[in-house]
Design a protein around this motif. Structure first.
Motif: not given
Length: 168
Positions: A102-112
């Motif tokens: 993911a290009s934005d790991q923080r957002r990816a973390f929260l989405a998952l």
């Protein structure tokens, strides 16, 4: 399916969530909200009603969804602190791979995370088998940005039922 969001104001997350549920139930049915019971595993449900619901709250907002099929909702503030190192412990191997790319790991973390939590709430089975047995994507269309939060709504039948969103 209808969903609502409100700021907590002076209410607790529990109080605001219950208030949202009452508003949504009345809006959808025109009736008083029925009594709420708990299943053997602790999942709340209405007594004698064809409707299902789920509630989530953050430090600043409450969210609720009401549906005719089993449903789960979860929300996280976009600006909350996140320990990205937890990804190895809480994501399945497939999710870890998507997270790493993911290009934005923080957002990816929260989405998952919100997807996993919504799925747990929808199933009513608790954390058994979670979180390592899921296969979500950070780009899942069931995740939406709403009121400064990432919010996931998951139904048991997996359909992409149209959601009507209300801000209170």
């Amino acid at each position: 399916m209808i969903a609502g969001c409100c700021e907590l104001g002076s209410l607790s997350g529990h109080q605001a969530g219950r208030q949202l549920l009452e508003w949504l139930y009345r809006m959808e049915t025109g009736e008083e909200m029925p009594r709420i019971r708990l299943s053997a595993r602790g999942k709340p449900h209405f007594e004698n009603s064809p409707y299902y619901f789920s509630i989530s709250h953050t430090s600043r907002h409450a969210f609720c969804v009401l549906s005719t099929v089993p449903v789960g909702i979860d929300a996280e503030e976009l600006d909350r602190p996140v320990r990205l190192s937890l990804a190895k412990r809480i994501f399945s191997p497939q999710e870890q791979q998507r997270f790493a790319q993911a290009s934005d790991q923080r957002r990816a973390f929260l989405a998952l995370w919100v997807l996993k939590e919504a799925a747990v709430k929808c199933s009513g089975m608790g954390l058994t088998g979670f979180p390592n047995r899921t296969d979500f994507s950070p780009e899942d269309p069931r995740v939406r940005q709403w009121a400064g939060c990432l919010v996931a709504i998951i139904t048991q039948n997996g359909t992409d039922e149209k959601v009507i969103y209300h801000d209170f």
